[in-house]
Design a protein around this motif. Structure first.
Motif, short mmCIF file in Angstrom:
data_model
loop_
_atom_site.label_atom_id
_atom_site.label_comp_id
_atom_site.label_asym_id
_atom_site.label_seq_id
_atom_site.Cartn_x
_atom_site.Cartn_y
_atom_site.Cartn_z
N ALA A 107 31.29 29.11 48.14
CA ALA A 107 30.09 29.78 47.63
C ALA A 107 30.22 30.06 46.13
O ALA A 107 29.26 29.89 45.37
CB ALA A 107 29.84 31.07 48.40
N ALA A 108 31.40 30.47 45.69
CA ALA A 108 31.61 30.73 44.26
C ALA A 108 31.47 29.46 43.45
O ALA A 108 30.89 29.47 42.36
CB ALA A 108 32.99 31.35 44.06
N LEU A 109 31.97 28.36 43.97
CA LEU A 109 31.85 27.08 43.27
C LEU A 109 30.41 26.58 43.24
O LEU A 109 29.98 25.98 42.25
CB LEU A 109 32.78 26.05 43.91
CG LEU A 109 34.27 26.30 43.65
CD1 LEU A 109 35.12 25.53 44.63
CD2 LEU A 109 34.62 25.96 42.22
N ALA B 41 30.87 35.01 35.18
CA ALA B 41 31.02 35.77 36.42
C ALA B 41 31.65 34.90 37.51
O ALA B 41 32.53 35.36 38.25
CB ALA B 41 29.68 36.32 36.88
N SER B 42 31.25 33.65 37.58
CA SER B 42 31.82 32.72 38.56
C SER B 42 33.30 32.48 38.28
O SER B 42 34.11 32.41 39.20
CB SER B 42 31.08 31.39 38.53
OG SER B 42 29.75 31.55 38.95
N SER B 43 33.64 32.37 37.01
CA SER B 43 35.03 32.18 36.64
C SER B 43 35.90 33.35 37.08
O SER B 43 36.99 33.17 37.63
CB SER B 43 35.14 31.98 35.12
OG SER B 43 36.47 31.86 34.72
N LYS C 293 36.24 33.20 40.87
CA LYS C 293 37.19 32.17 41.28
C LYS C 293 38.63 32.62 41.05
O LYS C 293 39.50 32.39 41.90
CB LYS C 293 36.93 30.86 40.54
CG LYS C 293 35.70 30.12 40.98
CD LYS C 293 35.59 28.73 40.41
CE LYS C 293 36.00 28.59 38.99
NZ LYS C 293 35.88 27.22 38.45
N ASN C 294 38.89 33.25 39.91
CA ASN C 294 40.25 33.73 39.63
C ASN C 294 40.69 34.75 40.67
O ASN C 294 41.83 34.73 41.14
CB ASN C 294 40.34 34.33 38.23
CG ASN C 294 40.48 33.27 37.17
OD1 ASN C 294 40.97 32.18 37.43
ND2 ASN C 294 40.06 33.59 35.96
N GLY C 295 39.80 35.67 41.03
CA GLY C 295 40.12 36.66 42.06
C GLY C 295 40.40 36.02 43.40
O GLY C 295 41.34 36.41 44.11
N LEU C 296 39.60 35.02 43.75
CA LEU C 296 39.81 34.32 45.02
C LEU C 296 41.12 33.53 45.00
O LEU C 296 41.83 33.48 46.01
CB LEU C 296 38.63 33.41 45.32
CG LEU C 296 37.33 34.13 45.67
CD1 LEU C 296 36.16 33.15 45.68
CD2 LEU C 296 37.45 34.83 47.01
N ASP D 88 43.78 34.34 43.35
CA ASP D 88 44.84 35.34 43.52
C ASP D 88 45.00 35.70 45.00
O ASP D 88 46.11 35.83 45.50
CB ASP D 88 44.54 36.60 42.70
CG ASP D 88 44.71 36.37 41.21
OD1 ASP D 88 45.35 35.37 40.82
OD2 ASP D 88 44.17 37.20 40.44
N ALA D 89 43.87 35.88 45.69
CA ALA D 89 43.92 36.22 47.12
C ALA D 89 44.51 35.08 47.94
O ALA D 89 45.27 35.30 48.88
CB ALA D 89 42.52 36.56 47.62
N LEU D 90 44.19 33.84 47.57
CA LEU D 90 44.69 32.68 48.32
C LEU D 90 46.15 32.38 48.03
O LEU D 90 46.82 31.74 48.83
CB LEU D 90 43.85 31.44 47.99
CG LEU D 90 42.43 31.43 48.54
CD1 LEU D 90 41.65 30.24 47.98
CD2 LEU D 90 42.44 31.39 50.04
N SER D 91 46.65 32.86 46.89
CA SER D 91 48.02 32.53 46.52
C SER D 91 49.05 33.13 47.48
O SER D 91 50.17 32.62 47.59
CB SER D 91 48.31 33.00 45.09
OG SER D 91 48.31 34.41 45.02
N SER D 92 48.68 34.18 48.19
CA SER D 92 49.62 34.79 49.12
C SER D 92 49.55 34.17 50.52
O SER D 92 50.33 34.53 51.39
CB SER D 92 49.36 36.30 49.22
OG SER D 92 48.07 36.53 49.75
N ALA D 93 48.64 33.22 50.72
CA ALA D 93 48.49 32.60 52.04
C ALA D 93 49.64 31.63 52.30
O ALA D 93 50.13 30.96 51.39
CB ALA D 93 47.17 31.85 52.12
#
Length: 97
Positions: A3-5, A22-24, A27-30, A32-37
């Motif tokens: 959705a962000a993309l 805002a999209s950038s 995406k950066n926040g997402l 960061d969240a995905l990096s711990s998966a």
């Protein structure tokens, strides 16, 4: 992320700088969240969404590059001088594949 993309793609199409920024940030926040998966725990559905996000990100990257090239060409035409630095693209546009 998909959705962000999609939001970023629409912002690029409309040249909406505020929404692009805002999209950038989103995406950066997402990212960061995905990096711990843990990749081993990603199921097939999530893997499909990640692949869709990868493709959308590539298309958005190419659109950004096309916009930048267009702006550069217009600035060169206004100034009346050739571009001082011209990098050759190391990628293929979506239509050229």
């Amino acid at each position: 992320m998909v959705a962000a993309l999609e939001t970023e793609r629409q912002a690029l199409a409309g040249l909406d700088l505020d929404q692009i920024m805002a999209s950038s940030l989103e995406k950066n926040g997402l990212c960061d969240a995905l990096s711990s998966a843990n990749p081993a725990e990603v199921d097939d559905e999530c893997r499909g969404l990640l692949e869709a996000a990868r493709r959308l990100n590539e298309v958005n990257r190419q659109v950004r590059n096309l916009i930048a090239a267009n702006v550069s060409a217009r600035l060169d035409a206004l100034v009346g001088s050739p571009q001082l630095y011209r990098a050759t693209p190391a990628y293929a546009y979506a239509g050229a594949r």
